[in-house]
Design an enzyme around this catalytic site. Structure first.
Site, PDB file in Angstrom:
ATOM      1  N   ALA A   9       0.974  -1.120  -0.121  1.00 24.76           N
ATOM      2  CA  ALA A   9      -0.027   0.014   0.152  1.00 24.76           C
ATOM      3  C   ALA A   9       0.913   1.213   0.115  1.00 24.76           C
ATOM      4  CB  ALA A   9      -0.777   0.065   1.162  1.00 24.76           C
ATOM      5  N   ARG A  14       8.998   8.250  -3.598  1.00 22.11           N
ATOM      6  CA  ARG A  14      10.324   8.610  -4.100  1.00 22.11           C
ATOM      7  C   ARG A  14      10.763   8.099  -5.252  1.00 22.11           C
ATOM      8  NH1 ARG A  14      14.188   6.669   0.538  1.00 22.11           N
ATOM      9  NH2 ARG A  14      12.338   5.832   1.533  1.00 22.11           N
ATOM     10  N   GLY A 100       5.405  -6.280  -1.056  1.00 24.97           N
ATOM     11  CA  GLY A 100       5.233  -5.919  -2.354  1.00 24.97           C
ATOM     12  C   GLY A 100       6.669  -5.255  -3.078  1.00 24.97           C
ATOM     13  N   GLY A 134      14.134  -1.156  12.025  1.00 20.97           N
ATOM     14  CA  GLY A 134      13.619  -1.761  13.487  1.00 20.97           C
ATOM     15  C   GLY A 134      14.762  -2.590  13.925  1.00 20.97           C
ATOM     16  N   ARG A 328      10.508 -13.193 -36.582  1.00 22.70           N
ATOM     17  CA  ARG A 328       9.298 -12.719 -35.785  1.00 22.70           C
ATOM     18  C   ARG A 328       8.427 -13.876 -35.263  1.00 22.70           C
ATOM     19  NH1 ARG A 328       6.645  -8.418 -39.539  1.00 22.70           N
ATOM     20  NH2 ARG A 328       4.947  -8.725 -37.958  1.00 22.70           N
ATOM     21  N   ASN A 381       2.529 -10.773 -49.051  1.00 22.82           N
ATOM     22  CA  ASN A 381       1.516 -11.467 -48.257  1.00 22.82           C
ATOM     23  C   ASN A 381       0.363 -10.645 -47.881  1.00 22.82           C
ATOM     24  OD1 ASN A 381       3.025  -9.921 -46.383  1.00 22.82           O
ATOM     25  ND2 ASN A 381       2.487 -11.295 -44.542  1.00 22.82           N
ATOM     26  N   SER A 400      17.081 -13.432 -57.550  1.00 25.61           N
ATOM     27  CA  SER A 400      17.197 -12.122 -56.912  1.00 25.61           C
ATOM     28  C   SER A 400      16.165 -11.280 -57.137  1.00 25.61           C
ATOM     29  CB  SER A 400      18.562 -11.708 -56.888  1.00 25.61           C
ATOM     30  OG  SER A 400      19.591 -12.253 -56.161  1.00 25.61           O
TER      31      SER A 400
HETATM   32  C1  UD1 Z   1       9.210  -1.131   8.725  1.00 25.26           C
HETATM   33  C2  UD1 Z   1       9.528  -2.259  10.055  1.00 25.26           C
HETATM   34  C3  UD1 Z   1      10.744  -2.207  10.349  1.00 25.26           C
HETATM   35  C4  UD1 Z   1      11.851  -2.898   9.511  1.00 25.26           C
HETATM   36  C5  UD1 Z   1      11.474  -2.351   8.012  1.00 25.26           C
HETATM   37  C6  UD1 Z   1      12.079  -3.002   7.066  1.00 25.26           C
HETATM   38  C7  UD1 Z   1       7.096  -1.837  11.111  1.00 25.26           C
HETATM   39  C8  UD1 Z   1       6.637  -0.880  12.021  1.00 25.26           C
HETATM   40  N1  UD1 Z   1       8.510  -1.387  11.139  1.00 25.26           N
HETATM   41  O1  UD1 Z   1       9.654  -0.094   8.810  1.00 25.26           O
HETATM   42  O2  UD1 Z   1      10.884  -2.771  11.708  1.00 25.26           O
HETATM   43  O3  UD1 Z   1      13.050  -2.578   9.766  1.00 25.26           O
HETATM   44  O4  UD1 Z   1      10.118  -2.150   7.784  1.00 25.26           O
HETATM   45  O5  UD1 Z   1      12.118  -2.303   5.719  1.00 25.26           O
HETATM   46  O6  UD1 Z   1       6.662  -2.687  10.737  1.00 25.26           O
HETATM   47  N2  UD1 Z   1       2.921  -0.251   4.137  1.00 25.26           N
HETATM   48  C9  UD1 Z   1       1.585  -0.507   3.992  1.00 25.26           C
HETATM   49  N3  UD1 Z   1       0.786   0.088   4.728  1.00 25.26           N
HETATM   50  C10 UD1 Z   1       1.069   0.817   5.663  1.00 25.26           C
HETATM   51  C11 UD1 Z   1       2.347   1.264   5.945  1.00 25.26           C
HETATM   52  C12 UD1 Z   1       3.331   0.502   5.125  1.00 25.26           C
HETATM   53  O7  UD1 Z   1       1.282  -1.327   3.041  1.00 25.26           O
HETATM   54  O8  UD1 Z   1       0.195   1.853   6.324  1.00 25.26           O
HETATM   55  C13 UD1 Z   1       3.869  -1.189   3.375  1.00 25.26           C
HETATM   56  C14 UD1 Z   1       4.853  -0.353   2.506  1.00 25.26           C
HETATM   57  O9  UD1 Z   1       4.311  -0.487   1.307  1.00 25.26           O
HETATM   58  C15 UD1 Z   1       6.142  -1.182   2.619  1.00 25.26           C
HETATM   59  C16 UD1 Z   1       6.119  -2.000   4.080  1.00 25.26           C
HETATM   60  O10 UD1 Z   1       4.941  -2.023   4.457  1.00 25.26           O
HETATM   61  O11 UD1 Z   1       6.332  -2.180   1.766  1.00 25.26           O
HETATM   62  C17 UD1 Z   1       6.936  -1.192   4.957  1.00 25.26           C
HETATM   63  O12 UD1 Z   1       6.653   0.169   5.278  1.00 25.26           O
HETATM   64  P1  UD1 Z   1       7.643   1.307   5.641  1.00 25.26           P
HETATM   65  O13 UD1 Z   1       7.000   2.277   5.755  1.00 25.26           O
HETATM   66  O14 UD1 Z   1       8.691   1.063   4.394  1.00 25.26           O
HETATM   67  O15 UD1 Z   1       8.373   0.395   6.791  1.00 25.26           O
HETATM   68  P2  UD1 Z   1       9.397   1.112   7.653  1.00 25.26           P
HETATM   69  O16 UD1 Z   1       8.874   2.153   8.476  1.00 25.26           O
HETATM   70  O17 UD1 Z   1      10.580   1.330   6.856  1.00 25.26           O
END
Ligand code: UD1
Ligand code: MG
Length: 452
Positions: A9, A14, A100, A134, A328, A381, A400
């Site tokens: 989601a 970026r 994803g 984390g 092709r 063709n 040719s």
């Molecule tokens: C998260 C972890 C962190 C870990 C890191 C690894 C948590 C709270 N923290 O941090 O411990 O080291 O990933 O990359 O889980 N996403 C959603 N919906 C949301 C928020 C996020 O679908 O509401 C999805 C994002 O698209 C992404 C993934 O979850 O694919 C991680 O979200 P992101 O905000 O990047 O996590 P971090 O804060 O970096």
């Protein structure tokens, strides 16, 4: 039973793109599709993708998969994201959480993670520079006690180099309870999925950790820079596998595989080649520089000279293709066929020992064995509305610069005189030509420049 939740989601700000982040391609395939394919290889009972606002294109693009799609809007954190998927999941299952935008997670790593399905299993990694991630907090007995996000961490906790990759598994009914008790009283005001770890510990549920087989498996994509980096890592990895199988690569840094390349023994690939879809190369095949091959089978002993393009075609044993040849879709070449420079073949079958070596278009044509197609021969063709077939039987010689106006048949053993336009059947073993007789006008003068 296994259930899989894929979080997809995130906005992907970026990436600076209108396309949702998870639909950007790595090795020719959307990031999310890599995760989907790996997920499917684990034969889950349920798969649920959590996608974001404005991303209707995400479920549409992935509609070939047996998965459900739930919208997370607004996006209140990773814990909140998983909560959206819970109504889709089965209680007597293990839930695996994937991302994803972490495309290259491999089946073997996940199988290792899932070995104790009754535990809370975390995939962790030790990093020289853990900033942004984390941290895995362990007690004196070295048992995991919690995950602390960097923004919430003390200086001491920040010094920990074991990080949370985000990928985890848990018994679904426990996960459901834990998610229901999440709070967002933290530095980011989000519902952290990671808070379930401390809950599991307090309930006496075993928390296990395992590590990916390769660091690149857990690399996430947030920008085009990271996408390009991971693309190179993945391409190098595939090149390495080919080298290990005995394939000769002129330069392992200069090959791109966007799909699956299957090579038999003693294959040689020169620089700058691109392989898309599923391509098989037989024993001793040589692929010349800057060749592009998509969804094709190239049989043993075939030599492809540089700058050739081959798509959805079969090339028979010991054939010689290129340079600058274009095969092709629907091209089927039998053994020992030669297709030379600037020859285009489409939806045509060419039997053994036949040659079209220079500057030709062969479309919707069946060519027999031992046929020679002279330079500049064109099968006409298309009449502007419909396509028609040209049949050239065995042992034909086409002079040719001939046009073969389809539908038309050139019978066995016939010879077509150079420069002919053939509109009617050419009979067996005869010379057919349609050229004005050559005349010479004696005494003819070239025009001279007029004096000024
Ligand atoms: C998260 C972890 C962190 C870990 C890191 C690894 C948590 C709270 N923290 O941090 O411990 O080291 O990933 O990359 O889980 N996403 C959603 N919906 C949301 C928020 C996020 O679908 O509401 C999805 C994002 O698209 C992404 C993934 O979850 O694919 C991680 O979200 P992101 O905000 O990047 O996590 P971090 O804060 O970096
Ligand atoms: Mg975040």
């Amino acid at each position: 039973m296994l259930n899989i939740v894929i979080l997809a989601a995130g906005k992907g700000t970026r990436m600076h793109s209108d396309l949702p982040k998870v639909l950007h391609a790595l090795a020719g395939k959307p990031l999310l599709q890599h995760v989907m394919d790996t997920s499917m290889s684990l034969t889950p009972g349920k798969t649920c993708v959590v996608y974001g606002h404005g991303g209707e294109i995400v479920p549409k693009t992935m509609s070939q998969y047996p998965a459900s799609f739930v919208l997370q809007e607004p996006q209140l954190g990773t814990g909140h994201a998983v909560q959206q998927a819970m109504p889709e999941l089965q209680d007597n299952s293990t839930t695996l959480i994937l991302y994803g935008d972490v495309p290259l997670i491999q089946k073997a790593t996940l199988q290792k993670l899932l070995q104790n399905p009754e535990h809370l299993n975390l995939l962790t990694l030790t990093m020289k520079n853990p900033s942004g991630y984390g941290r895995i907090i362990r007690d004196k007995m070295d048992k995991v006690s919690s995950i602390i996000e960097e923004k919430d961490a003390t200086k001491e906790q920040r010094a920990v180099t074991e990080i949370n990759t985000g990928i985890l598994s848990a018994p679904t009914h426990l996960l459901r309870n834990w998610l229901n008790s999440l709070k967002n009283n933290n530095a980011q005001g989000e519902y952290y999925l990671t808070d379930i770890v401390a809950m599991a510990v307090s309930e006496g549920i075993e928390v296990s950790t395992s590590q990916p087989d390769h660091d690149w498996e857990v690399m996430g994509i947030n920008s085009k820079v990271q996408l390009a980096e991971l693309e190179r890592i993945w391409q190098s990895e595939q090149a390495l596998r080919l080298l290990q199988q005995g394939v000769t690569l002129a330069d392992p840094q200069r090959i791109d595989i966007r799909g699956k390349l299957i090579c038999a023994r003693d294959v040689e690939i020169d620089v700058g080649c691109i392989f898309e879809g599923e391509v098989t190369l037989g024993n001793r095949v040589k692929v010349g520089a800057y060749t592009v091959i998509k969804s094709s089978n190239i049989d043993a002993g075939v030599q492809i000279a540089p700058f050739s393009h081959i798509e959805s075609s079969n090339v028979g044993n010991n054939s010689i293709i290129g340079p600058y040849a274009r095969l092709r879709p629907g091209t089927k070449l039998h053994n020992d066929v030669h297709i030379g420079n600037f020859v285009e073949v489409k939806n045509s079958e060419i039997a053994s020992g036949s040659k079209a070596n220079h500057l030709s278009y062969i479309g919707d044509t069946s060519i027999g064995s031992r046929v020679n197609v002279g330079a500049g021969t064109i099968t006409c063709n298309y009449d502007g509305a419909n396509k028609h077939r040209t049949i050239i039987e065995d042992d034909v010689f086409i002079g040719s610069d001939t046009q073969l106006v389809a539908p038309v048949t050139v019978k066995r053993g016939s010879t077509i005189g150079a420069g002919s336009t053939i509109t009617k059947e050419a009979p067996e073993n005869a010379l057919t030509l349609s050229r004005a007789k050559q005349v010479t006008i004696t005494g003819w003068q070239r025009p001279a420049k007029k004096p000024k």
